[in-house]
Design a protein around this motif. Structure first.
Motif, PDB file in Angstrom:
ATOM      1  N   GLY A 136     -83.548  78.761  26.592  1.00 46.41           N
ATOM      2  CA  GLY A 136     -82.826  79.139  27.681  1.00 46.41           C
ATOM      3  C   GLY A 136     -82.109  77.902  28.034  1.00 46.41           C
ATOM      4  O   GLY A 136     -81.083  78.407  28.243  1.00 46.41           O
ATOM      5  N   VAL A 137     -82.254  77.237  28.318  1.00 53.01           N
ATOM      6  CA  VAL A 137     -81.100  76.242  28.483  1.00 53.01           C
ATOM      7  C   VAL A 137     -80.029  76.562  28.137  1.00 53.01           C
ATOM      8  O   VAL A 137     -79.129  75.619  28.385  1.00 53.01           O
ATOM      9  CB  VAL A 137     -81.772  74.610  28.124  1.00 53.01           C
ATOM     10  N   VAL A 138     -80.129  75.921  26.500  1.00 53.98           N
ATOM     11  CA  VAL A 138     -79.134  76.767  24.752  1.00 53.98           C
ATOM     12  C   VAL A 138     -78.394  77.377  25.813  1.00 53.98           C
ATOM     13  O   VAL A 138     -76.835  77.456  25.526  1.00 53.98           O
ATOM     14  CB  VAL A 138     -79.061  76.961  23.968  1.00 53.98           C
ATOM     15  N   GLU A 139     -78.588  78.784  25.769  1.00 52.86           N
ATOM     16  CA  GLU A 139     -78.215  79.566  26.313  1.00 52.86           C
ATOM     17  C   GLU A 139     -77.367  79.772  27.446  1.00 52.86           C
ATOM     18  O   GLU A 139     -76.766  80.343  27.719  1.00 52.86           O
ATOM     19  CB  GLU A 139     -79.245  80.812  25.762  1.00 52.86           C
ATOM     20  N   ARG A 140     -78.253  79.430  28.806  1.00 60.13           N
ATOM     21  CA  ARG A 140     -77.899  78.848  29.842  1.00 60.13           C
ATOM     22  C   ARG A 140     -76.141  78.334  29.844  1.00 60.13           C
ATOM     23  O   ARG A 140     -75.115  78.415  30.321  1.00 60.13           O
ATOM     24  CB  ARG A 140     -78.485  78.462  30.860  1.00 60.13           C
ATOM     25  N   LEU A 141     -76.431  77.044  28.886  1.00 60.53           N
ATOM     26  CA  LEU A 141     -75.018  76.496  28.836  1.00 60.53           C
ATOM     27  C   LEU A 141     -73.551  76.846  27.632  1.00 60.53           C
ATOM     28  O   LEU A 141     -73.183  76.570  27.995  1.00 60.53           O
ATOM     29  CB  LEU A 141     -75.342  74.585  28.324  1.00 60.53           C
ATOM     30  N   GLY A 142     -74.069  78.104  27.176  1.00 61.37           N
ATOM     31  CA  GLY A 142     -73.809  78.073  25.414  1.00 61.37           C
ATOM     32  C   GLY A 142     -73.049  77.162  25.329  1.00 61.37           C
ATOM     33  O   GLY A 142     -71.825  76.935  24.608  1.00 61.37           O
ATOM     34  N   CYS A 143     -74.120  75.569  24.324  1.00 61.64           N
ATOM     35  CA  CYS A 143     -73.449  75.051  24.033  1.00 61.64           C
ATOM     36  C   CYS A 143     -74.255  74.772  22.658  1.00 61.64           C
ATOM     37  O   CYS A 143     -75.390  75.322  22.227  1.00 61.64           O
ATOM     38  CB  CYS A 143     -73.501  73.718  24.671  1.00 61.64           C
ATOM     39  N   PRO A 144     -73.421  73.790  21.923  1.00 60.03           N
ATOM     40  CA  PRO A 144     -74.175  73.489  20.102  1.00 60.03           C
ATOM     41  C   PRO A 144     -75.972  72.651  20.654  1.00 60.03           C
ATOM     42  O   PRO A 144     -76.216  72.279  21.840  1.00 60.03           O
ATOM     43  CB  PRO A 144     -73.302  72.824  19.481  1.00 60.03           C
ATOM     44  N   VAL A 145     -76.814  73.157  19.769  1.00 58.12           N
ATOM     45  CA  VAL A 145     -78.051  72.780  19.455  1.00 58.12           C
ATOM     46  C   VAL A 145     -78.156  71.836  18.237  1.00 58.12           C
ATOM     47  O   VAL A 145     -78.615  72.524  17.728  1.00 58.12           O
ATOM     48  CB  VAL A 145     -79.142  73.822  19.909  1.00 58.12           C
ATOM     49  N   LEU A 146     -79.128  71.238  18.295  1.00 60.82           N
ATOM     50  CA  LEU A 146     -78.648  70.289  17.204  1.00 60.82           C
ATOM     51  C   LEU A 146     -80.631  70.059  17.337  1.00 60.82           C
ATOM     52  O   LEU A 146     -81.092  69.784  18.240  1.00 60.82           O
ATOM     53  CB  LEU A 146     -77.790  68.484  16.822  1.00 60.82           C
ATOM     54  N   THR A 147     -80.562  69.834  15.916  1.00 60.50           N
ATOM     55  CA  THR A 147     -82.489  69.559  15.899  1.00 60.50           C
ATOM     56  C   THR A 147     -82.674  68.301  14.612  1.00 60.50           C
ATOM     57  O   THR A 147     -81.757  67.794  13.979  1.00 60.50           O
ATOM     58  CB  THR A 147     -83.557  70.599  15.648  1.00 60.50           C
ATOM     59  N   SER A 148     -83.357  67.544  15.292  1.00 63.63           N
ATOM     60  CA  SER A 148     -83.472  66.479  14.603  1.00 63.63           C
ATOM     61  C   SER A 148     -84.174  66.777  13.226  1.00 63.63           C
ATOM     62  O   SER A 148     -84.980  68.288  12.858  1.00 63.63           O
ATOM     63  CB  SER A 148     -84.961  65.531  14.857  1.00 63.63           C
ATOM     64  N   MET A 149     -84.372  65.651  12.138  1.00 63.91           N
ATOM     65  CA  MET A 149     -85.003  66.284  11.043  1.00 63.91           C
ATOM     66  C   MET A 149     -85.883  67.112  10.464  1.00 63.91           C
ATOM     67  O   MET A 149     -86.713  67.786  10.363  1.00 63.91           O
ATOM     68  CB  MET A 149     -84.608  65.630   9.330  1.00 63.91           C
ATOM     69  N   ALA A 150     -86.969  65.954  11.210  1.00 63.49           N
ATOM     70  CA  ALA A 150     -88.584  66.234  11.686  1.00 63.49           C
ATOM     71  C   ALA A 150     -88.370  67.457  12.675  1.00 63.49           C
ATOM     72  O   ALA A 150     -90.150  68.707  12.596  1.00 63.49           O
ATOM     73  CB  ALA A 150     -89.642  65.231  12.899  1.00 63.49           C
ATOM     74  N   GLY A 151     -88.063  67.925  13.984  1.00 60.01           N
ATOM     75  CA  GLY A 151     -87.814  69.253  14.380  1.00 60.01           C
ATOM     76  C   GLY A 151     -87.342  70.219  13.842  1.00 60.01           C
ATOM     77  O   GLY A 151     -87.068  71.509  14.687  1.00 60.01           O
ATOM     78  N   ALA A 189     -87.896  72.988  12.433  1.00 61.01           N
ATOM     79  CA  ALA A 189     -88.526  74.269  13.315  1.00 61.01           C
ATOM     80  C   ALA A 189     -88.453  74.517  14.790  1.00 61.01           C
ATOM     81  O   ALA A 189     -88.759  75.909  15.172  1.00 61.01           O
ATOM     82  CB  ALA A 189     -90.016  74.698  12.658  1.00 61.01           C
ATOM     83  N   VAL A 190     -87.361  73.781  15.401  1.00 64.91           N
ATOM     84  CA  VAL A 190     -87.757  73.879  16.942  1.00 64.91           C
ATOM     85  C   VAL A 190     -86.648  75.374  17.064  1.00 64.91           C
ATOM     86  O   VAL A 190     -87.275  76.219  17.737  1.00 64.91           O
ATOM     87  CB  VAL A 190     -87.208  72.446  17.810  1.00 64.91           C
ATOM     88  N   VAL A 191     -85.716  75.267  16.273  1.00 62.10           N
ATOM     89  CA  VAL A 191     -84.722  76.579  16.678  1.00 62.10           C
ATOM     90  C   VAL A 191     -84.627  76.629  15.216  1.00 62.10           C
ATOM     91  O   VAL A 191     -84.078  75.959  14.461  1.00 62.10           O
ATOM     92  CB  VAL A 191     -82.751  75.879  17.168  1.00 62.10           C
ATOM     93  N   PRO A 192     -84.612  78.278  15.031  1.00 64.56           N
ATOM     94  CA  PRO A 192     -83.917  78.399  13.621  1.00 64.56           C
ATOM     95  C   PRO A 192     -82.535  78.547  13.382  1.00 64.56           C
ATOM     96  O   PRO A 192     -81.346  78.626  14.694  1.00 64.56           O
ATOM     97  CB  PRO A 192     -83.884  80.224  14.117  1.00 64.56           C
ATOM     98  N   LEU A 193     -82.315  78.230  11.751  1.00 60.07           N
ATOM     99  CA  LEU A 193     -80.948  77.667  11.520  1.00 60.07           C
ATOM    100  C   LEU A 193     -80.521  78.649  11.821  1.00 60.07           C
ATOM    101  O   LEU A 193     -79.288  77.947  11.477  1.00 60.07           O
ATOM    102  CB  LEU A 193     -81.482  77.090   9.991  1.00 60.07           C
ATOM    103  N   ASP A 194     -80.357  79.858  11.743  1.00 64.75           N
ATOM    104  CA  ASP A 194     -79.056  81.083  12.061  1.00 64.75           C
ATOM    105  C   ASP A 194     -78.935  81.065  13.602  1.00 64.75           C
ATOM    106  O   ASP A 194     -78.194  82.398  13.426  1.00 64.75           O
ATOM    107  CB  ASP A 194     -79.873  82.769  11.027  1.00 64.75           C
ATOM    108  N   HIS A 195     -79.647  80.664  14.678  1.00 62.25           N
ATOM    109  CA  HIS A 195     -80.449  80.602  16.306  1.00 62.25           C
ATOM    110  C   HIS A 195     -77.783  80.952  16.020  1.00 62.25           C
ATOM    111  O   HIS A 195     -77.215  80.064  15.202  1.00 62.25           O
ATOM    112  CB  HIS A 195     -80.057  80.286  16.808  1.00 62.25           C
ATOM    113  N   PRO A 196     -77.491  81.803  16.887  1.00 62.82           N
ATOM    114  CA  PRO A 196     -75.723  81.558  17.033  1.00 62.82           C
ATOM    115  C   PRO A 196     -75.214  80.563  17.773  1.00 62.82           C
ATOM    116  O   PRO A 196     -73.523  79.994  17.139  1.00 62.82           O
ATOM    117  CB  PRO A 196     -75.298  82.453  17.884  1.00 62.82           C
TER     118      PRO A 196
END
Length: 567
Positions: A229-244, A246-253
């Motif tokens: 919800g935060v990422v999409e409102r900002l329209g920004c990139p999101v990175l996940t840590s290696m351990a994370g 599963a947090v964001v689907p790899l194919d999320h825009p």
């Protein structure tokens, strides 16, 4: 007067805390507890090694959020359990380690003549969040409350209770016992104040190039939807840590692979960075060379543990709070703010750089001509066969890296690996724990043969418990991750040859289905067959050592930087 022995009272207290699984072995010192588990809806799952029991608890927690109890019987049993408890501490896994003990009269301290008489309190205290003994029947409910309170304070982790046998065999008046529900003695997790949420929202809304970085804490808190919800409102990139992962689907825009050129660009150019549920540890390369100017780049961090705030990057704002409500409140606050004009091409530039870097680096896979099997192609075949719905559990050295790079996107809490302590051998028991907690989901464990050797006997536990997991062992007979350094420095190898094991044959001896594959066609056939088998399955895949070692130079260099610092 209704009499209640210590074992039944302890089982009642554990059930009150939501415990549904106990991993352990019987012994006279702990039997009163084991005898009482069934009446409280708690399932006893025996293991073949105590450390594996802790890894089962880890798999259960990471996928479901449930806490388990793991038992170490006096002396060697408690010593065996220790390695699993240390792993849980590093991974932020809450579990209750119960060590049983002999007669009170010959311990605390133990004379040299005592059989299995080590002082287990001293052994456990350095590696758990909290450790304490129960010396009387009356204190069982109180000490359990103390342990669970400490377990959930800050970042979750393991706690330890020492139980001498006389306490479990002792009896008392059942009517004198108070076992209040957890909400009656534990405070909720801390929440970010409206003022702090306003500060973060103003910073992000005023950013030209905001960036969000998410760690496994988002996954554990169930905050994935709030984060997006935060990422999409900002329209920004999101990175996940290696351990994370599963947090964001790899194919999320908005997703950008973090450990490559796209992630570098995002971290370098971002003017405001929101870090949620991550410490930005060494695996995420928090070195200045990968980031923007620390004097001008504003970093905001939200984490449940104050000890994780600002440990590797200077902060503009650090907030100790449960990330789920914090991110939900932040998404709502951003909804009402007028954002300043953003750099319209920031996300696109980051994704383009990530895609180009990926294509260049992973050309080592596309150019592989054989004749042996490349592990990346086996990963792709596993992803094609099982898709994105299973729980994936990875274990091993290079095997875990190829899995990280080539398995498909997953659901939240559905990609398990050990990425802090780096403990090998967690895969099989962790997969078993995950399946026990999620019996309706497919669980696929992918492991190197070195890692598999630590706790492969737990496949017999899977067969005994009628627990369907699919384990794919990448077998090449060596400690392959250790070869490059030895060759570079000494021009030879020492200690890396393990010898060939037919894991499928071993599996059949343990009561599982065993399959073998040497070609990609055989891999695909074995995967298809495995899905139709009712019980646990092991697929032994003969992968090529040279292919396994052919990691692209730049990812390999970054992994070296984890150990050696920036190069």
């Amino acid at each position: 007067m209704a009499e209640l022995n210590g074992g039944r009272l302890l089982a009642r207290c554990l059930a009150n805390e939501g415990v549904r699984f106990v991993f352990g072995l019987p012994s006279p010192e702990i039997d009163p507890l084991l005898a009482a588990l069934g009446e409280h809806g708690i399932r006893l799952v025996p293991f073949r090694h105590e450390a594996a029991g802790a890894h089962m608890a880890e798999g259960l927690y990471k996928t479901t959020g449930q806490v388990a109890v793991v038992i170490g019987n006096p002396g060697p049993g408690s010593a065996n359990l220790l390695a699993g408890v240390i792993t849980a501490r590093h991974e932020g896994v809450p579990l209750v380690a119960i060590t049983s003990q002999h007669r009170l009269g010959i311990v605390y301290p133990s004379p040299p003549s005592t059989f299995q008489g080590q002082d287990q309190l001293d052994v456990y205290k350095p590696v758990v969040k909290w450790s304490g003994p129960i010396f009387s029947w009356e204190r069982i409910p109180e000490v359990v409350r103390l342990a669970f309170r400490e377990m959930w304070t800050g970042r979750p982790g393991p706690v330890h209770i020492e139980l001498p046998a006389p306490v479990l065999y002792a009896t008392g008046d059942a009517s004198s016992v108070r076992v209040p529900p957890p909400a009656a003695y534990r405070a909720p997790l801390p929440e970010a104040s409206d003022a702090r949420i306003t500060e973060i929202a103003d910073l992000l809304a005023g950013a030209a190039r905001p960036l969000v970085i998410a760690g496994s804490g988002v996954d554990r808190a169930g905050a994935n939807e709030a984060l997006l919800g935060v990422v999409e409102r900002l329209g920004c990139p999101v990175l996940t840590s290696m351990a994370g992962r599963a947090v964001v689907p790899l194919d999320h825009p908005n997703a950008v692979y973090g450990l490559g050129a796209g992630g570098d660009l995002a971290k370098r150019e971002a003017d405001v960075v929101l870090v949620a549920g991550s410490r930005l540890g060494n695996l995420d390369l928090p070195y200045d060379k990968y980031w923007g100017d620390p004097t001008t780049q504003r970093v905001v961090q939200i984490d449940i543990d104050p000890r994780h705030i600002g440990v590797t990057r200077p902060l503009a704002l650090g907030i100790v709070a449960d990330v789920k409500p914090a991110l939900a409140s932040l998404a709502s606050a951003l909804e009402t703010r007028r954002a300043r004009p953003r750099d319209p091409g920031f996300l696109a530039r980051c994704r383009r750089a990530a895609d180009e870097w990926w294509k260049e680096q992973m050309g080592v896979v596309e150019s592989w001509a054989g004749p042996g099997l490349h592990p990346a192609r086996v990963m792709q075949a596993i992803g094609t066969a099982f898709g994105r719905e299973p729980i994936y559990v990875t274990d091993g050295g290079f095997t875990s890296l190829w899995a990280y790079w080539f398995l498909p996107p997953t659901r939240p809490r559905s990609y398990l690996s050990i990425l802090e302590l780096g403990m090998l051998g967690t895969g099989v028991p962790s997969a078993l724990g995950a399946k026990l907690g999620s019996p309706d989901r497919e669980v696929v464990c992918i492991t190197g043969d070195g890692a598999a050797g630590f706790h492969f006997m737990e496949m017999q536990s899977a067969a005994r418990e009628r627990t369907k997991i699919t384990v794919v062992v990448f077998a090449e007979g060596s400690w392959s991750m250790e070869i490059p350094n030895e060759q570079m420095l000494y021009g030879q190898n020492f200690g890396t040859e393990m010898g060939t094991v037919r894991w499928d044959v071993v599996a059949r001896g343990l009561g599982c289905e065993g399959l073998y594959a040497e070609s990609l066609g055989e891999v695909e056939a074995a995967l298809a067959k495995a899905r139709g088998v009712a019980g646990p399955v092991v697929i032994c895949v003969r992968t090529d050592r040279a292919a396994n070692l052919s990691v692209a130079p730049e990812p390999g260099l970054r992994f070296a930087e984890v150990y050696q610092g920036p190069m």
